[in-house]
Design a protein around this motif. Structure first.
Motif, mmCIF file in Angstrom:
data_model
loop_
_atom_site.group_PDB
_atom_site.id
_atom_site.type_symbol
_atom_site.label_atom_id
_atom_site.label_comp_id
_atom_site.label_asym_id
_atom_site.label_seq_id
_atom_site.Cartn_x
_atom_site.Cartn_y
_atom_site.Cartn_z
ATOM 1 N N SER A 188 0.825 -1.206 0.000
ATOM 2 C CA SER A 188 0.000 0.000 0.000
ATOM 3 C C SER A 188 0.861 1.258 0.000
ATOM 4 O O SER A 188 0.580 2.219 -0.729
ATOM 5 C CB SER A 188 -0.924 -0.025 1.225
ATOM 6 O OG SER A 188 -1.837 1.033 1.187
ATOM 7 N N GLN A 189 1.917 1.268 0.795
ATOM 8 C CA GLN A 189 2.799 2.431 0.849
ATOM 9 C C GLN A 189 3.555 2.602 -0.457
ATOM 10 O O GLN A 189 3.744 3.726 -0.935
ATOM 11 C CB GLN A 189 3.760 2.290 2.023
ATOM 12 C CG GLN A 189 3.077 2.459 3.374
ATOM 13 C CD GLN A 189 4.033 2.301 4.544
ATOM 14 O OE1 GLN A 189 5.126 1.724 4.423
ATOM 15 N NE2 GLN A 189 3.640 2.804 5.698
ATOM 16 N N ARG A 190 3.976 1.502 -1.055
ATOM 17 C CA ARG A 190 4.665 1.603 -2.343
ATOM 18 C C ARG A 190 3.756 2.213 -3.398
ATOM 19 O O ARG A 190 4.162 3.116 -4.147
ATOM 20 C CB ARG A 190 5.128 0.222 -2.810
ATOM 21 C CG ARG A 190 5.721 0.243 -4.218
ATOM 22 C CD ARG A 190 5.965 -1.152 -4.752
ATOM 23 N NE ARG A 190 6.412 -1.099 -6.138
ATOM 24 C CZ ARG A 190 6.635 -2.166 -6.903
ATOM 25 N NH1 ARG A 190 6.456 -3.371 -6.407
ATOM 26 N NH2 ARG A 190 7.029 -2.026 -8.150
ATOM 27 N N ALA A 191 2.508 1.731 -3.458
ATOM 28 C CA ALA A 191 1.577 2.260 -4.453
ATOM 29 C C ALA A 191 1.364 3.758 -4.248
ATOM 30 O O ALA A 191 1.341 4.530 -5.214
ATOM 31 C CB ALA A 191 0.251 1.512 -4.373
ATOM 32 N N PHE A 192 1.211 4.172 -2.987
ATOM 33 C CA PHE A 192 1.013 5.599 -2.721
ATOM 34 C C PHE A 192 2.229 6.408 -3.156
ATOM 35 O O PHE A 192 2.092 7.465 -3.794
ATOM 36 C CB PHE A 192 0.742 5.831 -1.235
ATOM 37 C CG PHE A 192 0.798 7.292 -0.858
ATOM 38 C CD1 PHE A 192 -0.238 8.149 -1.163
ATOM 39 C CD2 PHE A 192 1.924 7.811 -0.234
ATOM 40 C CE1 PHE A 192 -0.176 9.501 -0.844
ATOM 41 C CE2 PHE A 192 2.004 9.155 0.088
ATOM 42 C CZ PHE A 192 0.945 10.002 -0.214
#
Length: 894
Positions: A188-192
């Motif tokens: 999730s953090q990577r996508a953001f």
């Protein structure tokens, strides 16, 4: 596909029963890893499913059983079609429901200012699920609170898994995932961060819909309208440039009189002749004495109220639009706690400040009451308030109306602000058209939602248990946070918690210090993580070595879900995949309806009208409950109906008993080609061949339905054939199958082979829906599992039928019913012989009856049967002579 070698006849139990089948076969399937995904595969061999991760908070309800059963039917069909099925199940375990449950369960609340306590023991365990006051909850650190949330979700997830196993979901439990564990946080953090790098994520300080109970921003997709009572209040503003020829008072009508101190302008439609002379002038607000301009804007409605509106910051979305487009000042009076702020510095008169002082600290409700009292006392309120009911915005899980507050939030582009031709909005609409919808009309719901968006996706939440924003902000030399200088971690460092971890080049001692940094305190909206379920389940991860799984399962084949979350989960997943992978996340979407209570209202936890599934599964059996789900049309809201579950249970019992009966006639010769359960060459009797011809048609209908992912239509094709097979065909051929017929051994072999072929095909056709009873019967008789067998095909059945007319079965069955009715009407036992009977039938039907005359006379115990051509289209009887009923044998007294 696994071995189908026959098993010894002794494997058939004396008294088949549904009891205990769920535990028995779940244990076997688990031990055998029957539903495990084979990673040694190519994408074209795979059928992958983006399964809804249930919110792991509290308990499942019957709606979960309904939707997940339907998805499992599609999955089981695809597995039988030879697909390598990737069928994971995740747990959506972050967000507000989990926080609220943890607060009530443990008697705690989160206070981020408190330090972490090693070995913390909560004051209680197993508290009420009802909300309790914050004053009665023990404040604990954010880290302690998150640990308790994790403990509780682990308990809930285990209980959920037990229910799903009892339901017979063919999930690969080795590929389960969470939306809060380390892998999901990293994903999730990577996508953001990639959205941020590509300019698709941005922060803005602007009016935001806010839930005052949960103290968090709320996105458009999480809002719902609820009808509430209100009133229009006619209140006068004083013109500051009055003339002898004009009234000195301008009247507005408002449902939000408490926002008078937040008024920044009055607005009317530019073509409204009543107010054209006022444009460019100013008026003074009652009570608070603030001078505000009168302006023109086409959004104003001349036919609504007084035709001139009070613009406040902020009462509704129109206020936001006017504020933005007319460049008006911000004068917020409602704080994040839902109470009026201590000060309103733009109010400068002594009387105005005194009036505002009476509102400071009050809730919105109390402030409205007090303002109405004050304008009544001052004479500024004209007449009595006009009572109305009107839609008011609420957070879908909240119990107080939403308010607009000004705050700094993070947004993700979703086409809501992109009106350009061929822009993001148009691209997302095109994605919806590219997706195959089941049923097809659901595409319009998606398109309508996209077209109706008014802003980008607000993805930040002011909560504690969730995926943190992987960000820090620089602090300047004066100790002020510089929100324009965003500090991000390297991808290989993910997942991170910025409240614990520090950015590169800094030390912990620089946190909150001039020249140092501060953590972003917010978490990502739970949908911002759940929208990545294809990536989470498929292993698309931050900086990790890829095992190639993602490429083998993505884009996924199927997203099953309810129609109520098309605007949230389905749309948000399409947005993320479009931005990240430039593709649809899946090829098909299967949409199920709601479960309705007896009053035709949606079942939901918030309404308190849900039914939990455990009792239903115990009472009706999992096969009975699955049958109810399988009878429901895709996308159609379905009444909760235990009557259907009872029918499903009877069907499962009938499968057991009819199978035992059919297998009790003796073994059929094996098929040398291995395509059918018995040698089709020995199926020589016309009635038997007609049955297989009819069954071929059923197979084609069921297959066509499942190819369209329509489990209900498949069941509608199979079930009537099965009941006719039991009630008519087995009864017609049982004497011949036992060898008690002039047809001799050849006739017996034909009947036994036809019974074996039909039974095995029926077990496979029922297997996606009636999972436990079919597996039980299969185990009596065949090797392996019915759920890993090939889906039946029509061609070998048609070959075995040798061109026989399938209508022969129906004709003979109709004649059998006529003979049974003779005895029923005479109120005698069906074992009573018919000494003589004449059957009249149409010419074509007569040929069918002649072909099956031996079976028909055996069934009806007919001693003399005459077949004649009748005048009409019906099958009729005449010249009936009944024999003596058999003597009833006395019951044993022993």
């Amino acid at each position: 596909m696994t071995d189908t070698a026959p098993r010894p006849e002794s494997a058939i139990p004396d008294r088949p029963s549904l009891e205990g089948l769920e535990e028995k076969w779940d244990s076997v399937w688990s031990e055998q890893d029957l539903y495990a995904f084979d990673p040694e595969t190519t994408r074209d061999q795979v059928f992958s499913v983006d399964t809804p991760p249930p919110t792991a908070s509290g308990s499942l309800h019957v709606g979960h059983v309904f939707g997940y059963s339907q998805a499992d039917m599609i999955v089981r069909y695809q597995r039988m079609r030879g697909k390598n099925v990737f069928y994971p199940l995740g747990w959506d375990d972050n967000g507000l429901p989990t926080e609220r449950r943890a607060q009530n369960y443990y008697g705690v609340r989160c206070d981020p200012s408190l330090p972490y306590q090693e070995g913390f023991t909560p004051p209680q365990e197993g508290g009420s699920n009802k909300s309790s006051k914050a004053a009665n909850q023990l404040p604990i650190s954010r880290r302690n609170f998150i640990e308790l949330c994790e403990q509780l979700t682990a308990l809930d997830e285990k209980s959920f898994e037990d229910v799903f196993r009892a339901l017979g979901l063919s999930v690969d439990w080795a590929h389960s995932y969470q939306t809060i564990n380390a892998a999901s946080r990293a994903t999730s953090q990577r996508a953001f961060l990639e959205n941020l790098r590509q300019g698709q994520a941005y922060q803005s300080e602007a009016p935001t819909m806010w839930d005052v109970t949960y103290r968090t921003a709320v996105a458009q997709a999480e809002q719902e309208d609820r009808e509430r009572e209100g009133a229009y209040h006619r209140i006068g503003f004083t013109r500051t440039e009055a003339t002898a020829n004009a009234d000195t008072t301008v009247y507005i009508e408002t449902t939000r009189p408490e926002l008078l101190p937040a008024c920044v302008a009055l607005v009317a439609h530019p073509d409204d002749v009543r107010y054209q002379g006022l444009f460019g002038s100013t008026v003074t607000s009652p009570l608070f004495g603030v001078e505000v301009p009168v302006m023109a804007h086409p959004l104003a409605q001349p036919d609504k109220g007084a035709g001139i509106a009070m613009i406040c910051t902020f009462g509704d979305s129109n206020d936001v639009t006017w504020w933005r487009e007319l460049s008006l000042p911000t004068r917020s009076v409602v704080g994040r706690d839902g109470r009026f702020l201590p000060e309103a510095p733009w109010i400068t008169t002594e009387d105005g400040r005194a009036a505002y002082a009476e509102l400071a600290g009050l809730t919105v409700f109390s402030a409205q009451k007090r303002v109405v009292e004050m304008v009544t006392e001052s004479g500024d309120l004209v007449g009595e308030p006009e009572r109305i009911t009107h839609p008011v915005k609420f957070y879908e899980n909240g119990d107080k109306p939403l308010e607009f507050v000004t705050s700094r939030q993070w947004y993700l582009t979703n086409g809501g602000r992109d009106q350009s031709e061929g822009g993001l909005r148009d691209e997302l609409i095109a994605r919806g058209q590219e997706l195959t919808w089941h049923p097809a009309y659901m595409e319009s719901r998606y398109r309508n939602w996209v077209e109706g968006l008014t802003g980008d996706w607000l993805i930040s939440r002011q909560r504690f248990y969730g995926v943190p924003f992987p960000l820090w902000y620089a602090v300047d030399a004066d100790g002020e946070t510089d929100y324009d200088t965003v500090l991000t971690p390297p991808l290989e460092a993910l997942p991170i918690d910025p409240t614990i971890d520090v950015p590169e080049g800094f030390t912990e001692s620089q946190r909150h210090q001039p020249g140092g940094f501060v953590a972003d305190p917010d978490i990502l909206d739970t949908w911002a993580t759940s929208s990545l379920t294809p990536q989470l389940a498929g292993g698309w991860n931050a900086g990790a070595e890829s095992d190639g799984l993602f490429e083998k399962v993505y884009p996924m084949d199927l997203r099953p879900q309810g129609h109520d979350i098309i605007r949230t989960w389905l749309f948000s997943t399409i947005v993320r995949s479009h931005l990240q992978q430039d593709s649809l996340p899946w090829k098909h979407a299967s949409i199920n309806g709601w479960i309705l209570d007896p009053d035709r209202k949606k079942m939901s936890k918030s309404k308190g009208n849900v039914v939990t599934p455990i009792g239903l599964l115990q009472q009706h059996g999992s096969d009975g409950v699955r049958y109810w789900a399988g009878r429901a049309r895709q996308g159609v809201d379905t009444a909760f109906d235990e009557g259907q579950m009872k029918i499903g249970r009877r069907l499962a019992i009938k499968i057991l008993n009819a199978s035992k009966f059919a297998l009790g006639f003796g073994a059929a010769p094996a098929d040398p080609a291995g395509r059918l359960a018995a040698d089709p060459a020995v199926v020589t009797d016309p009635l038997d061949r007609a049955l297989l011809a009819q069954l071929a048609e059923v197979v084609e209908q069921a297959t066509a339905a499942f190819e369209d992912m329509d489990y209900a239509r498949s069941l509608e094709a199979v079930e009537p054939f099965f009941w006719a097979f039991c009630d008519d065909f087995i009864e017609l051929v049982k004497e011949r199958a036992h060898g008690n017929s002039p047809a001799g051994e050849a006739g017996a072999a034909s009947a036994r082979a036809a019974l074996a072929i039909a039974l095995e095909v029926l077990l496979r056709l029922f297997a996606p829906v009636v999972v436990f009873a079919t597996e039980e019967v299969w185990s009596w008789w065949r090797g392996g599992s019915v759920h890993t067998q090939a889906w039946p095909v029509a061609a070998p059945l048609r070959e075995a039928a040798a061109g026989q007319d399938p209508a022969l079965v129906d004709t003979v069955a109709q004649a059998a019913i006529t003979l049974r009715r003779l005895k029923s009407d005479a109120k005698v036992s069906q074992k009573t012989p018919l000494l003589a009977v004449t059957i009249e039938a149409p010419q074509q039907a007569l040929a069918h009856l002649e072909a099956a005359a031996a079976d028909l006379t055996a069934l009806g115990r007919v001693e003399q049967l005459e077949l004649v051509v009748g005048e009409g289209e019906e099958i009729l009887t005449r010249d009936v002579e009944l024999g003596e009923p058999p003597v009833k044998q006395p019951r044993s007294q022993g």
